[in-house]
Design a protein around this motif. Structure first.
Motif, short mmCIF file in Angstrom:
data_model
loop_
_atom_site.label_atom_id
_atom_site.label_comp_id
_atom_site.label_asym_id
_atom_site.label_seq_id
_atom_site.Cartn_x
_atom_site.Cartn_y
_atom_site.Cartn_z
N GLU A 114 0.83 -1.20 0.00
CA GLU A 114 0.00 0.00 0.00
C GLU A 114 0.87 1.26 0.00
OE1 GLU A 114 -0.29 -1.95 3.20
OE2 GLU A 114 -1.24 -3.41 1.93
N ILE A 115 1.98 1.19 0.73
CA ILE A 115 2.88 2.35 0.78
C ILE A 115 3.66 2.44 -0.53
CG2 ILE A 115 4.76 3.48 1.99
CD1 ILE A 115 3.90 2.07 4.53
N ALA A 116 4.04 1.30 -1.08
CA ALA A 116 4.79 1.30 -2.34
C ALA A 116 3.97 1.96 -3.46
CB ALA A 116 5.16 -0.12 -2.73
N VAL A 117 2.68 1.69 -3.49
CA VAL A 117 1.81 2.30 -4.51
C VAL A 117 1.73 3.81 -4.30
CG1 VAL A 117 -0.60 2.45 -5.27
CG2 VAL A 117 0.46 0.22 -4.93
N ARG A 118 1.59 4.22 -3.06
CA ARG A 118 1.52 5.66 -2.76
C ARG A 118 2.85 6.35 -3.06
NH1 ARG A 118 -2.82 7.01 0.87
NH2 ARG A 118 -4.16 5.21 1.19
N GLU A 119 3.95 5.67 -2.76
CA GLU A 119 5.27 6.20 -3.06
C GLU A 119 5.42 6.43 -4.56
OE1 GLU A 119 9.90 4.66 -3.22
OE2 GLU A 119 8.43 3.42 -2.20
N ASP A 120 5.04 5.43 -5.33
CA ASP A 120 5.13 5.54 -6.79
C ASP A 120 4.26 6.69 -7.29
OD1 ASP A 120 6.05 4.48 -9.38
OD2 ASP A 120 3.92 4.01 -9.67
N GLY A 121 3.09 6.85 -6.72
CA GLY A 121 2.20 7.95 -7.12
C GLY A 121 2.82 9.31 -6.89
N LEU A 122 3.38 9.51 -5.71
CA LEU A 122 3.99 10.81 -5.40
C LEU A 122 5.20 11.06 -6.30
CD1 LEU A 122 4.06 13.40 -3.77
CD2 LEU A 122 5.43 12.20 -2.05
N LYS A 123 5.99 10.04 -6.54
CA LYS A 123 7.17 10.20 -7.40
C LYS A 123 6.75 10.58 -8.82
CE LYS A 123 10.50 7.36 -4.97
NZ LYS A 123 11.41 6.21 -5.07
N ARG A 124 5.70 9.96 -9.32
CA ARG A 124 5.23 10.28 -10.68
C ARG A 124 4.70 11.71 -10.75
NH1 ARG A 124 3.52 5.60 -14.17
NH2 ARG A 124 4.62 3.81 -13.28
N ILE A 125 3.95 12.11 -9.74
CA ILE A 125 3.43 13.48 -9.72
C ILE A 125 4.59 14.47 -9.69
CG2 ILE A 125 2.16 15.17 -8.30
CD1 ILE A 125 0.42 12.70 -7.36
N CYS A 126 5.58 14.20 -8.86
CA CYS A 126 6.75 15.10 -8.78
C CYS A 126 7.50 15.12 -10.11
CB CYS A 126 7.67 14.68 -7.64
SG CYS A 126 7.00 15.06 -6.00
N ASP A 127 7.61 13.98 -10.78
CA ASP A 127 8.25 13.95 -12.10
C ASP A 127 7.51 14.84 -13.10
OD1 ASP A 127 10.50 12.38 -11.66
OD2 ASP A 127 9.48 10.51 -12.16
N VAL A 128 6.20 14.83 -13.03
CA VAL A 128 5.40 15.69 -13.91
C VAL A 128 5.67 17.15 -13.59
CG1 VAL A 128 3.04 16.41 -14.50
CG2 VAL A 128 3.60 13.97 -14.39
N VAL A 129 5.68 17.49 -12.32
CA VAL A 129 5.95 18.88 -11.92
C VAL A 129 7.33 19.31 -12.42
CG1 VAL A 129 6.26 20.49 -9.98
CG2 VAL A 129 4.44 18.77 -9.89
N LEU A 130 8.31 18.45 -12.27
CA LEU A 130 9.66 18.79 -12.72
C LEU A 130 9.69 19.03 -14.23
CD1 LEU A 130 11.71 16.27 -10.53
CD2 LEU A 130 11.52 18.75 -10.22
N GLY A 131 8.96 18.22 -14.97
CA GLY A 131 8.88 18.42 -16.42
C GLY A 131 8.24 19.75 -16.77
N ILE A 132 7.22 20.14 -16.02
CA ILE A 132 6.55 21.42 -16.29
C ILE A 132 7.48 22.57 -15.93
CG2 ILE A 132 4.60 22.90 -15.70
CD1 ILE A 132 2.93 20.36 -15.27
N ILE A 133 8.17 22.46 -14.80
CA ILE A 133 9.10 23.53 -14.42
C ILE A 133 10.19 23.68 -15.49
CG2 ILE A 133 10.82 24.26 -12.72
CD1 ILE A 133 9.04 23.02 -10.55
N ASP A 134 10.61 22.57 -16.07
CA ASP A 134 11.59 22.65 -17.17
C ASP A 134 11.07 23.53 -18.30
OD1 ASP A 134 13.64 21.12 -16.09
OD2 ASP A 134 12.94 19.25 -17.01
N ASN A 135 9.76 23.51 -18.53
CA ASN A 135 9.15 24.33 -19.57
C ASN A 135 9.21 25.82 -19.24
OD1 ASN A 135 8.38 22.22 -21.27
ND2 ASN A 135 6.42 21.98 -20.23
N LEU A 136 9.37 26.14 -17.96
CA LEU A 136 9.41 27.54 -17.56
C LEU A 136 10.76 28.18 -17.84
CD1 LEU A 136 7.44 27.22 -14.21
CD2 LEU A 136 6.63 28.24 -16.34
N GLY A 137 11.72 27.35 -18.20
CA GLY A 137 13.01 27.88 -18.63
C GLY A 137 13.81 28.58 -17.56
N PHE A 138 14.03 27.90 -16.45
CA PHE A 138 14.82 28.54 -15.40
C PHE A 138 16.30 28.50 -15.71
CE2 PHE A 138 14.51 24.17 -14.00
CZ PHE A 138 15.73 23.89 -13.44
#
Length: 182
Positions: A158-182
């Motif tokens: 149950e924790i492994a599934v939640r861990e994977d979910g948070l990591k995927r969400i964070c990966d998406v956020v990181l990809g979007i921040i990359d689009n902001l061109g910092f």
């Protein structure tokens, strides 16, 4: 003169209509274009489209929406660990209780890091936002490691599934921040 007022009204009306139409279509396109630059396209699109404010958001706004999705995930996992999972541990299993509490704390820290990234995005400090999201993505690893420190403890699926979910969400956020061109 009557014709020129009519023409002016006509031009302004259709110009306004076209901008509204383009904004709605454009934002759907913005979501898709933004999500194409992330690791988990389907997660990105479905999360952003499920939030009505995404239709009016720019790229930074889309990043903020995804950060809030991550914050909700971290909070839900912290609550799950603090209440439901901790209550299911027997009183004499002090090691397991200790590890579950440590994991709950790590998800609380993940929430705090994501909250700081919201502040950083607002201040257009994208490099700091990126670092805070990376930290949030890493906190679940500390939870997994806590289980590994004690032979015989099994990392609950149950924790492994939640861990994977948070990591995927964070990966998406990181990809979007990359689009902001910092």
């Amino acid at each position: 003169m009557g014709i020129s007022w009519f023409m002016l009204f006509f031009i302004l009306f259709f110009s306004s209509f076209n901008q509204t139409y383009s904004a709605n279509v454009g934002n759907s396109d913005l979501i898709q274009q933004t999500c194409k630059n992330t690791k988990y396209y389907e997660l990105c699109v479905s999360s952003l489209k499920s939030d009505s404010s995404s239709q009016r958001a720019d790229t930074k706004g889309l990043a903020l929406i995804m950060v809030k999705v991550g914050m909700a995930n971290a909070t839900a996992t912290n609550s799950y660990l603090s209440s439901q999972m901790l209550k299911s541990v027997t009183n004499n299993d002090t090691v397991m209780k200790k590890v579950v509490r440590e994991c709950a704390d790590k998800y609380g820290f993940a929430y705090d890091s994501l909250k700081k990234s919201v502040e950083d995005l607002g201040a257009e400090m994208y490099d700091y936002a990126y670092l805070h999201v990376m930290a949030a993505e890493d906190y679940p690893n500390a939870c997994r490691d806590a289980f590994k420190r004690y032979p015989g403890l099994v990392y609950p699926p149950e924790i492994a599934v939640r861990e994977d979910g948070l990591k995927r969400i964070c990966d998406v956020v990181l990809g979007i921040i990359d689009n902001l061109g910092f």
